[in-house]
Design a protein around this motif. Structure first.
Motif, PDB file in Angstrom:
ATOM      1  N   ARG A 199      14.298   2.386  -1.114  1.00  9.60           N
ATOM      2  CA  ARG A 199      14.819   3.607  -0.494  1.00  9.60           C
ATOM      3  C   ARG A 199      13.811   4.190   0.489  1.00  9.60           C
ATOM      4  N   THR A 200      12.529   4.081   0.159  1.00 11.55           N
ATOM      5  CA  THR A 200      11.496   4.623   1.042  1.00 11.55           C
ATOM      6  C   THR A 200      11.458   3.871   2.368  1.00 11.55           C
ATOM      7  N   ILE A 201      11.546   2.555   2.309  1.00 14.39           N
ATOM      8  CA  ILE A 201      11.579   1.768   3.539  1.00 14.39           C
ATOM      9  C   ILE A 201      12.828   2.098   4.353  1.00 14.39           C
ATOM     10  N   GLN A 202      13.964   2.264   3.652  1.00 11.75           N
ATOM     11  CA  GLN A 202      15.189   2.642   4.361  1.00 11.75           C
ATOM     12  C   GLN A 202      15.002   3.974   5.097  1.00 11.75           C
ATOM     13  N   ASP A 203      14.298   4.916   4.453  1.00 15.33           N
ATOM     14  CA  ASP A 203      14.053   6.220   5.067  1.00 15.33           C
ATOM     15  C   ASP A 203      13.176   6.073   6.317  1.00 15.33           C
ATOM     16  N   LEU A 204      12.130   5.243   6.230  1.00 13.17           N
ATOM     17  CA  LEU A 204      11.263   5.020   7.386  1.00 13.17           C
ATOM     18  C   LEU A 204      12.037   4.376   8.534  1.00 13.17           C
ATOM     19  N   ARG A 205      12.964   3.507   8.205  1.00 10.79           N
ATOM     20  CA  ARG A 205      13.789   2.870   9.234  1.00 10.79           C
ATOM     21  C   ARG A 205      14.758   3.879   9.856  1.00 10.79           C
ATOM     22  N   ARG A 206      15.362   4.725   9.020  1.00  9.67           N
ATOM     23  CA  ARG A 206      16.288   5.737   9.560  1.00  9.67           C
ATOM     24  C   ARG A 206      15.581   6.699  10.509  1.00  9.67           C
ATOM     25  N   ARG A 207      14.299   6.945  10.241  1.00 13.57           N
ATOM     26  CA  ARG A 207      13.507   7.820  11.115  1.00 13.57           C
ATOM     27  C   ARG A 207      13.032   7.084  12.379  1.00 13.57           C
ATOM     28  N   ALA A 208      13.398   5.800  12.501  1.00 13.48           N
ATOM     29  CA  ALA A 208      13.025   4.969  13.652  1.00 13.48           C
ATOM     30  C   ALA A 208      11.515   4.809  13.790  1.00 13.48           C
ATOM     31  N   LEU A 209      10.817   4.761  12.640  1.00 12.38           N
ATOM     32  CA  LEU A 209       9.370   4.586  12.652  1.00 12.38           C
ATOM     33  C   LEU A 209       8.978   3.120  12.582  1.00 12.38           C
ATOM     34  N   LEU A 210       9.824   2.311  11.964  1.00 13.05           N
ATOM     35  CA  LEU A 210       9.536   0.887  11.874  1.00 13.05           C
ATOM     36  C   LEU A 210      10.825   0.099  11.777  1.00 13.05           C
ATOM     37  N   HIS A 211      10.666  -1.189  12.010  1.00 16.29           N
ATOM     38  CA  HIS A 211      11.775  -2.134  11.917  1.00 16.29           C
ATOM     39  C   HIS A 211      11.329  -3.229  10.959  1.00 16.29           C
ATOM     40  N   TRP A 212      12.177  -3.550   9.980  1.00 20.03           N
ATOM     41  CA  TRP A 212      11.828  -4.559   8.984  1.00 20.03           C
ATOM     42  C   TRP A 212      12.924  -5.608   8.998  1.00 20.03           C
ATOM     43  N   HIS A 213      12.599  -6.766   9.526  1.00 22.35           N
ATOM     44  CA  HIS A 213      13.593  -7.839   9.635  1.00 22.35           C
ATOM     45  C   HIS A 213      13.041  -9.087   8.967  1.00 22.35           C
TER      46      HIS A 213
END
Length: 264
Positions: A199-213
């Motif tokens: 959930r924390t990584i999802q939050d960082l992605r929603r904030r457009a701070l990082l991309h995890w692919h």
């Protein structure tokens, strides 16, 4: 792997901490080593072993793990160029489990070599001491993260640290690098559950701070990530912290549906 690669990675790391002379480089060029490969989560050293060599990481990521803490709290992460067990040249007993986080390649260098270069070069003695001091300073910072930061800023701080450490040794170009951890590993580092880590990584992605692919992390807003984390690289003791520009992140691929599942 080319014969001089171990020498090159050690030089990269030590030069990130202090200047080295031509004579220092000649001393380091004589470094004997044995190369080994490790699978993810394979042990390099077990607690209480008394090795006569140090492990110089060449590729991948290693970690110290406290196996007495339930499933195993991860207490440190290492990137190429690091020597996580350098202290065993002084106290020759391993204090925890040193494990590979990802597929890793390491060079094993005799303790006698490090003692010899310390004796012959004051500059190299200082560089090796700084390497151990930076390790201790990072541990203190990790303790602060666990005790004083919420889960979101803990994870953000961890990613900031890894980014800077990789860039300091010439890796992580365009703020993009292979993920050093699975969902469970991230949870073990940050003292949260695997579900909370996701959930924390999802939050960082929603904030457009990082991309995890898949198994690649790209920092897309460096200033925003450092602001959220309260990150300052001083504790890493780098001679010149690398300049990081979020505009260099480069083009992004399609987003995976779940942030960490692909990395698990």
């Amino acid at each position: 792997m080319q014969a001089g690669f171990a020498f090159t990675k050690l030089v990269d790391r030590l030069r990130s901490l202090t200047e080295l002379s031509i004579d220092d480089l000649e001393l380091l060029r004589r470094m004997p080593s044995t190369i080994r490969s490790f699978a993810p989560h394979e042990e390099v050293w077990r607690k209480s072993e008394e090795p006569s060599t140090c492990c110089l990481l060449l590729q991948g990521y290693l970690c110290w793990k406290d196996v007495d803490a339930g499933a195993g709290q991860i207490t440190a992460i290492y990137v190429p160029g690091d020597v996580p067990d350098l202290y065993t040249t002084i106290v020759p007993q391993v204090a925890g489990h040193l494990c590979a986080l990802t597929p890793a390649v390491a060079a094993f260098v005799p303790h006698a070599f490090f003692r010899d270069v310390r004796a012959h070069s004051e500059r190299l003695a200082t560089a090796l001491s700084l390497l151990m001091l930076a390790d201790a300073a990072a541990l203190r910072t990790w303790l602060t993260n666990l005790g004083s930061r919420d889960s979101l800023s803990r994870v953000a701080h961890l990613i900031c640290e890894i980014t800077v450490r990789l860039r300091a040794v010439g890796l992580g170009h365009e703020l993009r690098f292979p993920s050093p951890f699975t969902q469970s590993d991230l949870a073990a580092i940050c003292g949260i559950s695997p579900v909370h880590a996701n959930r924390t990584i999802q939050d960082l992605r929603r904030r457009a701070l990082l991309h995890w692919h898949s198994r690649t992390i790209t920092v897309t807003d460096w200033k925003g990530l450092t602001r959220l984390a309260g990150f300052r690289p001083d504790y890493l003791m780098l001679r010149q912290p690398p300049a990081l520009d979020p505009a260099t992140a480069g083009p992004l691929g399609p987003e995976p549906r779940l942030g960490l599942d692909a990395a698990s």
